[in-house]
Design an enzyme around this catalytic site. Structure first.
Site, PDB file in Angstrom:
ATOM      1  N   GLN A 198     -44.579 -22.438 -26.780  1.00  0.00           N
ATOM      2  CA  GLN A 198     -46.023 -22.220 -26.734  1.00  0.00           C
ATOM      3  C   GLN A 198     -46.408 -21.387 -25.525  1.00  0.00           C
ATOM      4  O   GLN A 198     -47.581 -21.083 -25.336  1.00  0.00           O
ATOM      5  CB  GLN A 198     -46.759 -23.570 -26.656  1.00  0.00           C
ATOM      6  N   PHE A 229     -47.327 -28.835 -31.569  1.00  0.00           N
ATOM      7  CA  PHE A 229     -48.120 -30.024 -31.218  1.00  0.00           C
ATOM      8  C   PHE A 229     -47.992 -30.417 -29.748  1.00  0.00           C
ATOM      9  O   PHE A 229     -48.092 -31.586 -29.400  1.00  0.00           O
ATOM     10  CB  PHE A 229     -47.735 -31.207 -32.127  1.00  0.00           C
ATOM     11  N   ARG A 312     -56.126 -35.399 -17.487  1.00  0.00           N
ATOM     12  CA  ARG A 312     -57.019 -35.385 -18.656  1.00  0.00           C
ATOM     13  C   ARG A 312     -57.332 -36.810 -19.108  1.00  0.00           C
ATOM     14  O   ARG A 312     -58.435 -37.103 -19.554  1.00  0.00           O
ATOM     15  CB  ARG A 312     -56.418 -34.564 -19.802  1.00  0.00           C
ATOM     16  N   ARG A 344     -50.486 -33.202 -28.564  1.00  0.00           N
ATOM     17  CA  ARG A 344     -51.856 -33.070 -29.084  1.00  0.00           C
ATOM     18  C   ARG A 344     -52.846 -34.062 -28.449  1.00  0.00           C
ATOM     19  O   ARG A 344     -52.739 -35.277 -28.641  1.00  0.00           O
ATOM     20  CB  ARG A 344     -51.839 -33.267 -30.595  1.00  0.00           C
ATOM     21  N   PHE A 346     -53.133 -34.451 -25.178  1.00  0.00           N
ATOM     22  CA  PHE A 346     -52.726 -34.262 -23.786  1.00  0.00           C
ATOM     23  C   PHE A 346     -53.332 -35.301 -22.834  1.00  0.00           C
ATOM     24  O   PHE A 346     -53.976 -34.957 -21.859  1.00  0.00           O
ATOM     25  CB  PHE A 346     -53.158 -32.840 -23.387  1.00  0.00           C
ATOM     26  N   THR A 442     -57.663 -28.149 -17.657  1.00  0.00           N
ATOM     27  CA  THR A 442     -58.261 -28.739 -16.457  1.00  0.00           C
ATOM     28  C   THR A 442     -57.768 -28.028 -15.193  1.00  0.00           C
ATOM     29  O   THR A 442     -58.352 -28.165 -14.132  1.00  0.00           O
ATOM     30  CB  THR A 442     -57.964 -30.247 -16.365  1.00  0.00           C
ATOM     31  N   ALA A 511     -54.352 -26.901 -25.096  1.00  0.00           N
ATOM     32  CA  ALA A 511     -55.681 -27.395 -24.747  1.00  0.00           C
ATOM     33  C   ALA A 511     -56.732 -26.958 -25.770  1.00  0.00           C
ATOM     34  O   ALA A 511     -57.924 -26.883 -25.437  1.00  0.00           O
ATOM     35  CB  ALA A 511     -56.064 -26.961 -23.328  1.00  0.00           C
ATOM     36  N   GLU A 721     -57.228 -30.199 -31.084  1.00  0.00           N
ATOM     37  CA  GLU A 721     -56.872 -31.545 -30.646  1.00  0.00           C
ATOM     38  C   GLU A 721     -57.933 -32.625 -30.862  1.00  0.00           C
ATOM     39  O   GLU A 721     -57.585 -33.771 -31.154  1.00  0.00           O
ATOM     40  CB  GLU A 721     -56.517 -31.531 -29.154  1.00  0.00           C
TER      41      GLU A 721
HETATM   42  N1  MTE Z   1     -51.781 -27.340 -35.845  1.00  0.00           N
HETATM   43  C1  MTE Z   1     -50.586 -27.054 -36.408  1.00  0.00           C
HETATM   44  N2  MTE Z   1     -50.540 -26.810 -37.720  1.00  0.00           N
HETATM   45  N3  MTE Z   1     -49.441 -27.008 -35.675  1.00  0.00           N
HETATM   46  C2  MTE Z   1     -49.447 -27.288 -34.325  1.00  0.00           C
HETATM   47  O1  MTE Z   1     -48.395 -27.243 -33.685  1.00  0.00           O
HETATM   48  N4  MTE Z   1     -50.807 -27.921 -32.363  1.00  0.00           N
HETATM   49  C3  MTE Z   1     -52.028 -28.607 -31.911  1.00  0.00           C
HETATM   50  C4  MTE Z   1     -53.259 -27.983 -32.569  1.00  0.00           C
HETATM   51  N5  MTE Z   1     -53.066 -27.865 -33.977  1.00  0.00           N
HETATM   52  C5  MTE Z   1     -50.697 -27.619 -33.712  1.00  0.00           C
HETATM   53  C6  MTE Z   1     -51.864 -27.604 -34.527  1.00  0.00           C
HETATM   54  C7  MTE Z   1     -52.212 -28.562 -30.468  1.00  0.00           C
HETATM   55  S1  MTE Z   1     -51.394 -29.672 -29.530  1.00  0.00           S
HETATM   56  C8  MTE Z   1     -53.046 -27.669 -29.876  1.00  0.00           C
HETATM   57  S2  MTE Z   1     -53.301 -27.680 -28.207  1.00  0.00           S
HETATM   58  C9  MTE Z   1     -53.778 -26.654 -30.645  1.00  0.00           C
HETATM   59  O2  MTE Z   1     -53.442 -26.692 -32.032  1.00  0.00           O
HETATM   60  C10 MTE Z   1     -53.442 -25.284 -30.064  1.00  0.00           C
HETATM   61  O3  MTE Z   1     -53.968 -24.247 -30.788  1.00  0.00           O
HETATM   62  P1  MTE Z   1     -55.482 -23.760 -30.674  1.00  0.00           P
HETATM   63  O4  MTE Z   1     -55.795 -23.648 -29.241  1.00  0.00           O
HETATM   64  O5  MTE Z   1     -55.447 -22.501 -31.404  1.00  0.00           O
HETATM   65  O6  MTE Z   1     -56.305 -24.826 -31.340  1.00  0.00           O
HETATM   66  N1  HPA Z   2     -54.217 -29.258 -21.848  1.00  0.00           N
HETATM   67  C1  HPA Z   2     -53.095 -28.870 -22.471  1.00  0.00           C
HETATM   68  N2  HPA Z   2     -52.109 -28.243 -21.899  1.00  0.00           N
HETATM   69  C2  HPA Z   2     -52.224 -27.990 -20.599  1.00  0.00           C
HETATM   70  C3  HPA Z   2     -53.362 -28.363 -19.878  1.00  0.00           C
HETATM   71  C4  HPA Z   2     -54.421 -29.033 -20.538  1.00  0.00           C
HETATM   72  O1  HPA Z   2     -55.464 -29.389 -19.969  1.00  0.00           O
HETATM   73  N3  HPA Z   2     -53.168 -27.969 -18.617  1.00  0.00           N
HETATM   74  C5  HPA Z   2     -51.946 -27.393 -18.588  1.00  0.00           C
HETATM   75  N4  HPA Z   2     -51.382 -27.396 -19.783  1.00  0.00           N
HETATM   76 MO1  MOS Z   3     -51.632 -29.018 -27.101  1.00  0.00          MO
HETATM   77  S1  MOS Z   3     -50.921 -30.825 -26.444  1.00  0.00           S
HETATM   78  O1  MOS Z   3     -52.535 -28.758 -25.620  1.00  0.00           O
HETATM   79  O2  MOS Z   3     -50.237 -28.078 -26.960  1.00  0.00           O
END
Ligand code: MTE
Ligand code: HPA
Ligand code: MOS
Length: 766
Positions: A198, A229, A312, A344, A346, A442, A511, A721
C-alpha cells in the site's frame, strides 16, 4: 462545470470477471526467475546461538543463502520507528521473525535448502499478554494521555459510577493475494520492485536503506493489489520487498518472494488486540458526565504502526458522544507476538467498540433502551471532543432517527420481545452501533498527494497518482474526477500503476483518504490542462465555426468542446488535443494537494487532527440457539453518511464489505495462541470468516446524501474504513439475546468474538 459527477462503472469490472486482470507480478514474471524463501524463527524469544547455512548453500540450484551479514546497508526495516532488524542478528523476538533468506533456481531447491539450515536457539522468557507487558512496563513508546474537564471531580457529582473492562480481539486480514514481491535488475545500478504494498514510498525508502543505495536507484511499481485492508501498509510488506531487493542485488537476477497462505497467516501481523479498563459516571437520565479509560494495545515485538494505531484509538475513544469530563490513556504494549499492524479502521474500531460497550453497560444498568442512551449523549454541532476539535455538522442524532425509521424499530423490538416470550431454546436480540469516524492521517503532514496527467495526441489520457488500487476502486473514482473535469469518457483514461518515477513521496494508501487526497491532486492537474486547452478551443471554434467565445463560455462535455450558446458547433476532444500539440502546448500536468490546516500536538493531546467525521449507524437482529450457541443474523439495517458520493455503487460495496469484516471480527474470527506464542489458526480451514451463508436475510443500506460543508473532493466523504465498525451491532444483538434469558439488571460477560463457544459460556454464567 456541473458539480455532480456522472454515475460510472467499475473500470476494471469487465477484466476482473473475465479473468484478464493481472495482479502483482503477473506481468513481469518470467521463466528462470529465482525463488526466494524466508527462514524464520520458531521461537518467540531466544538468543541465536548459531545459524549454520553451509549445508544449504551446497544444495544444487541454490544461488544464495543470506543472513544479516549480507546486508550492505543498514539492517533496519522498522517504519516509521527504526527498531526492527530485517534479518535477526543475535536474538529473535517473535515466532516468524526472519533470520535468513534462501535464493534458488526452483521452489524445490529452495525448500530443500530451508530444511538444511541449522539454527540453534537458547530460549529466553517470552510474554504474550497485555497484562504481562503492563506488569513489566514493557512499552513500545510513549503512552498518550488525553484529558478534558476534571474527571475526578465530576465522578463525585454523578448519580452512578461503574467500573468494568472490555477486550477486543486480533483479526487476520485475509486478503486474497498473499504477501509478495518481485525484484528485477534495472539497466544500470537500479532495482525495480513490484511489491504487494500500500506504500510505494515506504518500500523505496526501506529497500534503499537495506542496500545502502539512494532512493533514486530503487524504482517501485504497484499495479493493483488483490486486497490489503491495512495488512500491506507496514512491517512484513516492507520486509518482503527489502528481502527481495537484497536477493536481486546478490544474485543480479530477477527474484520472486511470495508467501504461501499458511506462511502469510503465520508470519504477518494482525489487528491489535486491545483491552480497556474504564470507569464511567452518569446520571439517572443516562447522560454520561465523566469517563476515564485506559486503552492497552498488544503491539507485538516491534513498533511497526502501533503508536499511530493507538493514537487513533485514543482519539476515537469518545466515539459519537460528547463527554464533558474525560481522561483517556493509551499503552502500546510490547510482547513477543508478531508485530501487529494496520487493519481497516486502524485503532478506530477498537476505541469505538469500547465506548459502545460503555453505552450498553449504562443502558443495562439503568434498564433503558440503548438507543436512548445514545441519543442523550450524541454530539451536537459545536461541541468539543476530548482533544479539542470542534464537531461540526453533527448528525449522529439524525442517523439514529433514520435507523429507527428504516428498521421500523419499535415494531421490531416488540416482535423480538414477543418471540422471546414464546421461545425458550431460541432467543432473539437487537443491537445497535453508532459511529463517528475521523478522516485524515493523524500524522498531519502526510495528508498530501500528487497526480500526473499526460494527454496523448489522440485525446487519450495517462493518469498517475499515488493511490494504490486494492479493490476499493480508488482508480475508478479518481478517473471519474478527471473524466468529469475534461468532459471525456472514462474509457479514454488509463489508470496507471503507482510508480515512484511518476509519483514520488506518495503517502500510503490508507486512512480512507486516497480519493480525498489523490482525487484533489488529479483535479488540480486536470484543471491545469483544461486551462491550457481553453485558448486553443476558443481559437478553433472561431476558425472552424466562426463562434466567438470567452473563457467562461467553453464547455467540455461528452468528448466535445463548444460554446455554451452553440452546443451544435463543437470540436471533439481528440481534435482539440491534436491542435494543442501542433500549437506546442504542454500536454502534461502535475497536481499537488495538501490538507494543511490539520494539526495534532502529541505533548498536549490537543489539536484538529481530522478533516471531518463520517457518521453512521447500524441495527442488527440476531437469533441464537441457546443450547449450541449458533448465531443467525436475521436483519441488518445501516444508515451511512455518504455526503455526495462520487460513485454510489462503489460506496455501497465498501459499506457492505466493511460491515461484513467488522461482523466477522466481533462474532466468529478467532485467533487463539498456544503456550509458545503461535496462533493456532494458520489456514483458512481453522479461521472462520463470514461467508455468503452468514449474510443476513434482510440487509438494507441507506446512503444518506447530505450536502456537507466539511467534505472532500466534489462534496464526497471517505468511505473505506468507517463502516467497518457497524459490524459491532451483531455483537450487541447477541448480548441482548443472551440477556433476555437473565434477570433484569444483570450483566453478562460475553467474550469477543462472540463465537458459539463464547455464547454458551456466557449463558452458563447467567
Ligand atoms: N476495499 C477493498 N476491496 N480492499 C481493501 O484492501 N482496504 C480498506 C478500504 N477498503 C480495502 C478496501 C482500507 S484498510 C482502507 S484504509 C481504504 O480502503 C483505503 O482506500 P481508500 O482511501 O481509497 O478508501
Ligand atoms: N491511518 C491509517 N494508516 C496510517 C495512519 C492513519 O491514521 N497514519 C499512518 N498510517
Ligand atoms: Mo487502512 S487500515 O488505513 O490501510
Amino acid at each position: 462545470m456541473s458539480k455532480k459527477i456522472k454515475p460510472a462503472y467499475h473500470i476494471s469490472g469487465q477484466s476482473h470477471v473475465t479473468g484478464y486482470s493481472r495482479f502483482i507480478g503477473d506481468g513481469v514474471k518470467h521463466q528462470g526467475i529465482l525463488v526466494a524463501k524466508m527462514v524464520v524463527s520458531t521461537k518467540a524469544h531466544a538468543k541465536l546461538l548459531e545459524v549454520d547455512c553451509e549445508k544449504a548453500k551446497k544444495i544444487a540450484g541454490v544461488r544464495a543463502v543470506l543472513t544479516y551479514l549480507d546486508i550492505p546497508g543498514e539492517n533496519q526495516v522498522g517504519h516509521p520507528v527504526p527498531d526492527q532488524p530485517l534479518l535477526a542478528e543475535t536474538e529473535v523476538n517473535f515466532i516468524g521473525e526472519p533470520i535468513a533468506l534462501v535464493v534458488a533456481e526452483s521452489e524445490k531447491a529452495a525448500t530443500k535448502a530451508l530444511a538444511a539450515i541449522d539454527i540453534k536457539y537458547e530460549a529466553l522468557p517470552a510474554i504474550f499478554s497485555i497484562e504481562e507487558a503492563v506488569g513489566r512496563k514493557n512499552f513500545l513508546g510513549p503512552c498518550p494521555k488525553l484529558e478534558t474537564g476534571d474527571v475526578e471531580q465530576a465522578f463525585a457529582t454523578c448519580d452512578f459510577v461503574l467500573e468494568d473492562m472490555v477486550g477486543t480481539p486480533a483479526q487476520e486480514h485475509v486478503y486474497l493475494e498473499t504477501q509478495r514481491c518481485i525484484a528485477v535488475p534495472g539497466a544500470e545500478h537500479e532495482i525495480i520492485l513490484y511489491p504487494a504494498s500500500q506504500s510505494a514510498n515506504a518500500v523505496q525508502e526501506i529497500a534503499a536503506q537495506i542496500l545502502g543505495w539512494k532512493r533514486k536507484d530503487i524504482t517501485v511499481d504497484i499495479s493493483r493489489l488483490g486486497g490489503a485492508f491495512g495488512g500491506k501498509e507496514g512491517g512484513i510488506t516492507n520486509a518482503i520487498a527489502a528481502l527481495t531487493a537484497l536477493a536481486c542485488y546478490h544474485c543480479n537476477s530477477s527474484v520472486e518472494l511470495k508467501l504461501k497462505r499458511y506462511e502469510d497467516q503465520a508470519w504477518s501481523g494482525k489487528r491489535h488486540p486491545f483491552s480497556a479498563k474504564y470507569k464511567v459516571g452518569f446520571n439517572k437520565d443516562g447522560k454520561i458526565i465523566a469517563y476515564k479509560a485506559a486503552l492497552y494495545a498488544n503491539g507485538g515485538a516491534y513498533t511497526d504502526l502501533t503508536l499511530s494505531v493507538l493514537e487513533r484509538a485514543v482519539l476515537s475513544a469518545d466515539n459519537a458522544y460528547y463527554i464533558p469530563n474525560a481522561l483517556i490513556e493509551g499503552y502500546p504494549c510490547r510482547t513477543n507476538l508478531l508485530p501487529n499492524t494496520a487493519f481497516r479502521g486502524f485503532g478506530g474500531p477498537q476505541g469505538i467498540f469500547i465506548m459502545e460497550s460503555v453505552i450498553e453497560r449504562v443502558a443495562q444498568h439503568l434498564q433503558m433502551d440503548p438507543i436512548l442512551i445514545r441519543e442523550v449523549n450524541v454530539y451536537q454541532s459545536g461541541q468539543k471532543t476530548h482533544y479539542g476539535q470542534i464537531v461540526s455538522e453533527a448528525c449522529g442524532e439524525d442517523m439514529l432517527k433514520r435507523l429507527k425509521t428504516l428498521s421500523q424499530y419499535q415494531q421490531l423490538k416488540k416482535d423480538t420481545e414477543l418471540f422471546n416470550k414464546n421461545n425458550s431454546l431460541v432467543k432473539r436480540g437487537l443491537g445497535v452501533l453508532l459511529s463517528k469516524f475521523g478522516i485524515a492521517f493523524t500524522m498531519s503532514f502526510i495528508n498530501q498527494a500528487s497526480a500526473l496527467i499526460w494527454l496523448y495526441g489522440d485525446g487519450s489520457v495517462s493518469l498517475s497518482h499515488g493511490a494504490v488500487e486494492m479493490g476499493q476502486q480508488v482508480h475508478t473514482k479518481v478517473a471519474q474526477i478527471v473524466a468529469h473535469t475534461l468532459g471525456i469518457s472514462l474509457d479514454s483514461i488509463r489508470a496507471e500503476s503507482v510508480n515512484t518515477k511518476r509519483i514520488a513521496n506518495a503517502s500510503p494508501t490508507a486512512a480512507s483518504t486516497a480519493t480525498d487526497l489523490n482525487g484533489n491532486a488529479a483535479l488540480k492537474a486536470a484543471q491545469e490542462l483544461k486551462s491550457r486547452l481553453i485558448p486553443v478551443a476558443i481559437r478553433f471554434l472561431k476558425k472552424d465555426h466562426n463562434v466567438d467565445s470567452t473563457v467562461e463560455d467553453i464547455i467540455f462535455l461528452d468528448n466535445k468542446i463548444y460554446d455554451k450558446s452553440h452546443p451544435d458547433q463543437f470540436i471533439t476532444f481528440k481534435e482539440l488535443v491534436s491542435h494543442a500539440y501542433v500549437m506546442q502546448v504542454d500536454l502534461g500536468a502535475h497536481g499537488f494537494y495538501k490538507a494543511d490546516k490539520l494539526f495534532y500536538d502529541r505533548n498536549t493531546g490537543k489539536g484538529e487532527p481530522f478533516s471531518y467525521f463520517v457518521n453512521g449507524a447500524c441495527l442488527a437482529q440476531v437469533e441464537i440457539d441457546v443450547l449450541t450457541g449458533k448465531t443467525n443474523v436475521l436483519k441488518v439495517f445501516i444508515v451511512h453518511e455518504a455526503a455526495t458520493s462520487i460513485n454510489k455503487e462503489i460506496d455501497i460495496g465498501q459499506v457492505t464489505g466493511a460491515f461484513c469484516q467488522g461482523y466477522g471480527w466481533c462474532t466468529m474470527e478467532e485467533l487463539q495462541l498456544n503456550s509458545e506464542g503461535r496462533y493456532l489458526a494458520d489456514t483458512m480451514a481453522t479461521y472462520k470468516i463470514p461467508g455468503i451463508r452468514d449474510l443476513p436475510d434482510v440487509f438494507e443500506i441507506e446512503m444518506v446524501e447530505l450536502k456537507r460543508e466539511k467534505a472532500s473532493v466534489f462534496g464526497s466523504k471517505a468511505v473505506g474504513e468507517p463502516p467497518y465498525t457497524y459490524g459491532g451491532a451483531t455483537y450487541f444483538a447477541i448480548k441482548n439475546a443472551i440477556l433476555s434469558l437473565a434477570d433484569n439488571d444483570k450483566d453478562v460477560q460475553l467474550k469477543m468474538p462472540a463465537t458459539p463457544e463464547a455464547i454458551v459460556m456466557a449463558i452458563e454464567e447467567l
